[in-house]
Scaffold this active site. Structure first.
Site, mmCIF file in Angstrom:
data_model
loop_
_atom_site.group_PDB
_atom_site.id
_atom_site.type_symbol
_atom_site.label_atom_id
_atom_site.label_comp_id
_atom_site.label_asym_id
_atom_site.label_seq_id
_atom_site.Cartn_x
_atom_site.Cartn_y
_atom_site.Cartn_z
ATOM 1 N N CYS A 112 -13.793 71.530 3.062
ATOM 2 C CA CYS A 112 -12.718 71.281 2.097
ATOM 3 C C CYS A 112 -12.501 72.528 1.245
ATOM 4 O O CYS A 112 -13.448 73.043 0.651
ATOM 5 C CB CYS A 112 -13.082 70.093 1.204
ATOM 6 S SG CYS A 112 -11.889 69.845 -0.121
ATOM 7 N N LYS B 59 30.136 63.769 8.128
ATOM 8 C CA LYS B 59 29.021 62.997 7.599
ATOM 9 C C LYS B 59 28.626 63.654 6.285
ATOM 10 O O LYS B 59 28.037 64.731 6.257
ATOM 11 C CB LYS B 59 27.848 62.996 8.573
ATOM 12 C CG LYS B 59 26.694 62.162 8.081
ATOM 13 C CD LYS B 59 25.710 61.906 9.204
ATOM 14 C CE LYS B 59 24.650 60.907 8.793
ATOM 15 N NZ LYS B 59 23.756 61.415 7.767
ATOM 16 N N LYS C 228 24.189 65.287 14.315
ATOM 17 C CA LYS C 228 23.613 66.219 13.345
ATOM 18 C C LYS C 228 23.828 67.651 13.816
ATOM 19 O O LYS C 228 23.559 67.965 14.973
ATOM 20 C CB LYS C 228 22.115 65.952 13.184
ATOM 21 C CG LYS C 228 21.804 64.562 12.636
ATOM 22 C CD LYS C 228 21.711 64.574 11.121
ATOM 23 C CE LYS C 228 21.621 63.186 10.547
ATOM 24 N NZ LYS C 228 20.377 62.834 9.932
ATOM 25 N N CYS D 181 -13.706 64.783 -5.135
ATOM 26 C CA CYS D 181 -12.837 65.895 -4.768
ATOM 27 C C CYS D 181 -11.562 65.817 -5.614
ATOM 28 O O CYS D 181 -10.822 64.839 -5.566
ATOM 29 C CB CYS D 181 -12.537 65.825 -3.274
ATOM 30 S SG CYS D 181 -11.470 67.124 -2.701
ATOM 31 N N TYR E 27 34.265 55.661 3.424
ATOM 32 C CA TYR E 27 34.421 55.672 4.876
ATOM 33 C C TYR E 27 34.315 54.296 5.541
ATOM 34 O O TYR E 27 34.262 54.204 6.753
ATOM 35 C CB TYR E 27 33.438 56.641 5.528
ATOM 36 C CG TYR E 27 32.031 56.564 4.962
ATOM 37 C CD1 TYR E 27 31.238 55.452 5.143
ATOM 38 C CD2 TYR E 27 31.520 57.631 4.222
ATOM 39 C CE1 TYR E 27 29.972 55.388 4.618
ATOM 40 C CE2 TYR E 27 30.243 57.574 3.695
ATOM 41 C CZ TYR E 27 29.475 56.455 3.900
ATOM 42 O OH TYR E 27 28.231 56.400 3.368
ATOM 43 N N CYS F 104 -11.206 65.357 4.047
ATOM 44 C CA CYS F 104 -12.366 65.616 3.189
ATOM 45 C C CYS F 104 -12.927 64.252 2.783
ATOM 46 O O CYS F 104 -12.240 63.474 2.123
ATOM 47 C CB CYS F 104 -11.960 66.406 1.948
ATOM 48 S SG CYS F 104 -13.249 66.399 0.681
ATOM 49 N N GLU G 208 34.549 61.860 11.964
ATOM 50 C CA GLU G 208 34.580 62.036 10.510
ATOM 51 C C GLU G 208 33.481 62.986 10.089
ATOM 52 O O GLU G 208 32.546 63.213 10.834
ATOM 53 C CB GLU G 208 34.285 60.689 9.825
ATOM 54 C CG GLU G 208 35.464 59.799 9.741
ATOM 55 C CD GLU G 208 35.118 58.404 9.226
ATOM 56 O OE1 GLU G 208 33.959 58.146 8.879
ATOM 57 O OE2 GLU G 208 36.036 57.586 9.187
ATOM 58 N N ASP H 244 26.820 64.435 2.888
ATOM 59 C CA ASP H 244 25.400 64.423 2.581
ATOM 60 C C ASP H 244 25.178 64.146 1.106
ATOM 61 O O ASP H 244 24.963 65.047 0.307
ATOM 62 C CB ASP H 244 24.792 65.770 2.984
ATOM 63 C CG ASP H 244 23.295 65.672 3.136
ATOM 64 O OD1 ASP H 244 22.779 64.535 3.186
ATOM 65 O OD2 ASP H 244 22.635 66.720 3.206
ATOM 66 N N CYS I 298 -13.553 71.305 -2.602
ATOM 67 C CA CYS I 298 -14.900 70.901 -3.009
ATOM 68 C C CYS I 298 -15.975 71.365 -2.036
ATOM 69 O O CYS I 298 -17.158 71.168 -2.283
ATOM 70 C CB CYS I 298 -14.968 69.392 -3.217
ATOM 71 S SG CYS I 298 -14.908 68.461 -1.681
HETATM 72 P P1 AMP Z 1 21.258 58.355 7.908
HETATM 73 O O1 AMP Z 1 20.981 58.144 6.424
HETATM 74 O O2 AMP Z 1 20.941 59.727 8.381
HETATM 75 O O3 AMP Z 1 20.757 57.233 8.741
HETATM 76 O O4 AMP Z 1 22.843 58.297 8.059
HETATM 77 C C1 AMP Z 1 23.549 57.174 7.685
HETATM 78 C C2 AMP Z 1 24.245 57.447 6.386
HETATM 79 O O5 AMP Z 1 25.231 58.442 6.534
HETATM 80 C C3 AMP Z 1 25.030 56.275 5.897
HETATM 81 O O6 AMP Z 1 24.225 55.333 5.263
HETATM 82 C C4 AMP Z 1 25.976 56.941 4.928
HETATM 83 O O7 AMP Z 1 25.380 57.001 3.663
HETATM 84 C C5 AMP Z 1 26.095 58.370 5.419
HETATM 85 N N1 AMP Z 1 27.448 58.785 5.777
HETATM 86 C C6 AMP Z 1 28.021 59.941 5.382
HETATM 87 N N2 AMP Z 1 29.263 60.080 5.860
HETATM 88 C C7 AMP Z 1 29.525 58.976 6.588
HETATM 89 C C8 AMP Z 1 30.670 58.530 7.337
HETATM 90 N N3 AMP Z 1 31.773 59.274 7.451
HETATM 91 N N4 AMP Z 1 30.595 57.336 7.960
HETATM 92 C C9 AMP Z 1 29.467 56.595 7.867
HETATM 93 N N5 AMP Z 1 28.362 56.952 7.184
HETATM 94 C C10 AMP Z 1 28.379 58.133 6.548
HETATM 95 ZN ZN ZN Z 2 -12.739 67.909 -0.985
#
Ligand code: AMP
Ligand code: ZN
Length: 695
Positions: free
Chosen positions: A431, A140, A337, A455, A251, A449, A138, A142, A434
């Site tokens: 520093c 991922k 990733k 500071c 998902y 520092c 799937e 963001d 300061c």
């Molecule tokens: P991380 O925050 O990097 O640990 O990744 C985990 C997070 O990826 C999960 O908590 C989800 O919010 C997100 N996520 C995005 N797409 C998916 C997917 N297809 N399946 C599961 N998690 C996902």
């Molecule tokens: Zn300082």
């Protein structure tokens, strides 16, 4: 502990559709039309926002919407917070209630190469005693994760991930997201109660529009769609949320006794109920996984939303149950990733920043370069050791990567392009603010520092930390205001904040009455902030949020904390000698003790509340307890909370270190066998409850 119920509880029993149809009089006239219009608008909404296939014109949609609005206005008794007319949100402000998740929301393990994905699959197979596994791939997405609960087809609650155990109830904001169904069509066959999890996203198009607007209004820009989505979801004004155009992809489906045995079946099902789902493909072999990665690393760039990788899951839900999870992530899924984008650019200079604890951070100033869609001019070099390891010289050409898409990172030097006489970077000895000679803490990479009380960036940094959301949550004091407060002489330390008045604030240059009122309101409210966050807010070195919680739970009040020796502190589980020493040093400074006294005088919470104290015991001190099965008297989450309140620890999987298993009905066979094999006690609900009742 009670699980918070939704703000729609009142409506919950109105249409008990899936369970037992309640006999109602046949609605007539306006009433019937309202119901018809709601169904119709939900249907067209789904066509437009989920399927991207509108079947009526925008004008026609608006006309139906207006008709419904008029009818609802004429029939207040028919009001429904889930009516399609409510998608526009409201500008009433409301804080967020914290809610326990029914099942914890975990994160995912990461992998960066096909080999690591292979390792993951091997571990999974081993864990399943050599069984075959089917893999699904799937996107991922963001954004920011969300858990949404439906009862009898109606959305009842939406909660952010929060710390995984507890999140913010953001239902009012979530119902403004057009692609999330509010009321599922009544003729479909879905469980009477279920949870879907997904990602709330700000599509690139909305993101760009929003940032353009913000630039025009001279407001700070969002760094990426993830921050924009998360920030938007936490707005106190759902009308603004509605306007910003969020989207959501789902998902996961969770629930008791779901009639599906695979993830793909569950996704197909929720899709047919009206949800927008993650793009899911079953992958027959490791080569297919490899192809999937290669294809999507390119194709993701043309998706309407941001992705930061892929997720591979086992398809069989039985295998999910058998594999279980580690403390942080399930064993049946892994994130992959994408390799970050990388560029090479020239180092112009290194500057040094001073943080609130005096730590000096070197920063590379770079020839601007375009990376993953944004221009990078600066990147942290973290500390002296990193500069040494990378062997950076003046004027070097540096490789810059963007990992999580936001923070650029220097990953290497192109030696071939180095000027012949260039010298290695020399770390500053004094520093930069300061002028005090820097010190290096033993065992740490950081130079510090030591001029803590004079500071400037340390003083303003502590103020900024004190007011931060996870600390005292006082709105309206950013970096600029903190500096202004300090430079005007009004605030030299955190206790001075409580001597501020509206008059003093508005006497400052360019200070608006509205901002002053906002700050004063935040200060007023901070008096209720729980003790653990007060500890965190003090800026004791090495005492982060989690440590502060541990301290509050174990030490109970500030007087005791101020008296304790390093040995006593280090005897608390999870508190190491370094933290213990730092706490003792903090309270050894007279001016810090003064600050604490002044904060106490100002009315801050300097002890756990009665209520928190009363419920805590040490009956399960040091015990590691596994919860398994289905219970009669309390939910799993309630048992988990009880374990923690009594000093025990809830752990995910059975090992030799497990103290006992708290077992309900239908304990998983794998767990049962493992517990028997290791000779671990299995205790039922009643036994457990009487254990807590006993003296
Ligand atoms: P991380 O925050 O990097 O640990 O990744 C985990 C997070 O990826 C999960 O908590 C989800 O919010 C997100 N996520 C995005 N797409 C998916 C997917 N297809 N399946 C599961 N998690 C996902
Ligand atoms: Zn300082």
């Amino acid at each position: 502990m009670q699980i918070q119920r939704s703000l729609f509880d009142d409506f919950e029993n109105n249409d008990n559709v899936a369970e037992q149809p309640v006999k109602k009089e046949q609605p007539t006239g306006d009433e019937a039309r309202i119901i018809e219009l709601r169904d119709l608008l939900n249907h067209h909404n789904h066509n437009y926002y989920v399927l991207n296939q509108p079947t009526i014109s925008d004008q026609e949609f608006d006309r139906l919407m207006r008709e419904l609005q008029d009818l609802e206005a004429a029939h207040p008794e028919m009001a429904d917070p889930l009516s399609p007319t409510q998608r526009v949100g409201s500008d009433l402000s409301h804080g967020f209630e914290q809610v326990l998740h029914e099942r914890p929301m975990m994160s995912l393990g990461n992998s960066y190469s096909i080999e690591e994905v292979q390792d993951f699959l091997r571990r999974a197979k081993d864990g399943l005693g050599g069984e075959q596994v089917e893999i699904v791939g799937e996107m991922k997405y963001d954004g920011t994760s969300i858990s949404v609960i439906y009862e009898n087809g109606r959305l009842v609650r939406a909660v952010t991930r929060g710390d995984g155990v507890r999140g913010d109830d953001v239902t009012a904001n979530v119902i403004t997201i057009r692609s999330i169904p509010l009321q599922l069509p009544q003729d479909l066959d879905y469980p009477s109660r279920f949870e879907v999890r997904g990602e709330i996203l700000m599509p690139w198009a909305s993101f760009e529009r929003l940032n353009k607007e913000r630039a025009f209004n001279e407001e700070p820009l969002f760094a990426n769609p993830r921050n924009a989505a998360a920030g938007t979801l936490k707005l106190q004004n759902s009308a603004e949320v509605a306007r910003r155009g969020l989207d959501a992809y789902f998902y996961f489906l969770l629930g008791d006794n779901l009639p599906f045995s695979t993830h793909t079946e569950a996704m197909e099902a929720i899709k047919s109920w009206g949800f927008k789902v993650a793009h899911t493909e079953t992958l027959e072999s490791i080569d297919a996984v490899s192809d999937f990665i290669e294809r999507w690393d390119k194709d993701r760039k043309s998706l309407p939303v941001a992705t930061d990788g892929l997720v591979f899951k086992l398809n069989s839900m039985r295998q999910w149950r058998n594999l279980g999870a580690t403390a942080k992530s399930p064993r049946w899924a892994i994130a992959y990733k994408f390799a970050p984008e990388r560029e090479c650019t020239k180092l112009k200079s290194v500057s040094y920043e001073v943080g609130r604890t005096g730590v000096i951070t070197p920063v590379a100033n770079l020839e601007p370069v375009l990376l993953s869609g944004t221009i990078v001019k600066r990147a942290s070099l973290h500390n002296e050791d990193i500069i040494r390891q990378l062997d950076i010289h003046d004027g070097d050409m540096l490789y810059v990567e963007k990992g999580g898409e936001i923070i650029p990172k220097i990953v290497g030097v192109d030696i071939k392009q180095r000027e012949p006489n260039s010298q290695p970077i020399k770390f500053v000895t004094h520093c930069p603010v300061c002028g005090t000679p820097l010190q290096r803490i033993e065992g740490e990479a950081a130079w510090v520092c030591p001029n803590k009380w004079e500071c400037k960036p340390q003083i303003t940094g502590r103020i900024e930390h004190f007011v931060a959301r996870h600390a005292m949550n006082i709105d309206g004091i950013g970096e600029e205001v903190a500096v202004q407060l300090h430079e005007s002489g009004l605030v030299n330390n955190i206790a001075d904040l409580y001597d501020l008045t509206i008059e003093k604030l508005v006497s400052l240059d360019r200070f608006q009455l509205k901002s002053a009122q906002r700050i004063m309101r935040g200060i007023e409210q901070s008096r209720q902030v729980p003790f653990e966050r007060v500890i965190f807010a003090l800026s004791i070195q090495f005492v982060g949020e989690t440590t502060a919680k541990v301290l509050a739970r174990n030490v109970h009040n500030i007087d005791r904390l101020m008296e304790m020796s390093a040995e006593e502190l280090a005897a608390i589980p999870e508190i190491g000698p370094k933290i213990a020493q730092s706490i003792v040093e903090y309270f050894a400074v007279e001016s810090n003790r003064d600050i604490v006294e002044r904060l106490r005088w100002a009315g801050l919470q300097m002890a756990l509340s009665e209520e928190e104290l009363a419920n805590r015991t040490t009956k399960l001190e040091g015990k590691k307890i596994v919860i398994s099965g289905v219970f009669q008297h309390h939910s799993r989450e309630e048992y988990k909370a009880m374990i923690e309140q009594n000093g025990g620890k809830n752990v995910g999987s059975i090992s030799k270190a497990t103290s006992f298993v708290l077992a309900g009905d239908n304990m998983g066979p794998a767990k049962l066998e493992k517990a028997k094999k290791l000779g671990i006690d299995i205790i039922n609900e009643d036994q457990f409850l009487s254990m807590l009742d006993s003296e």
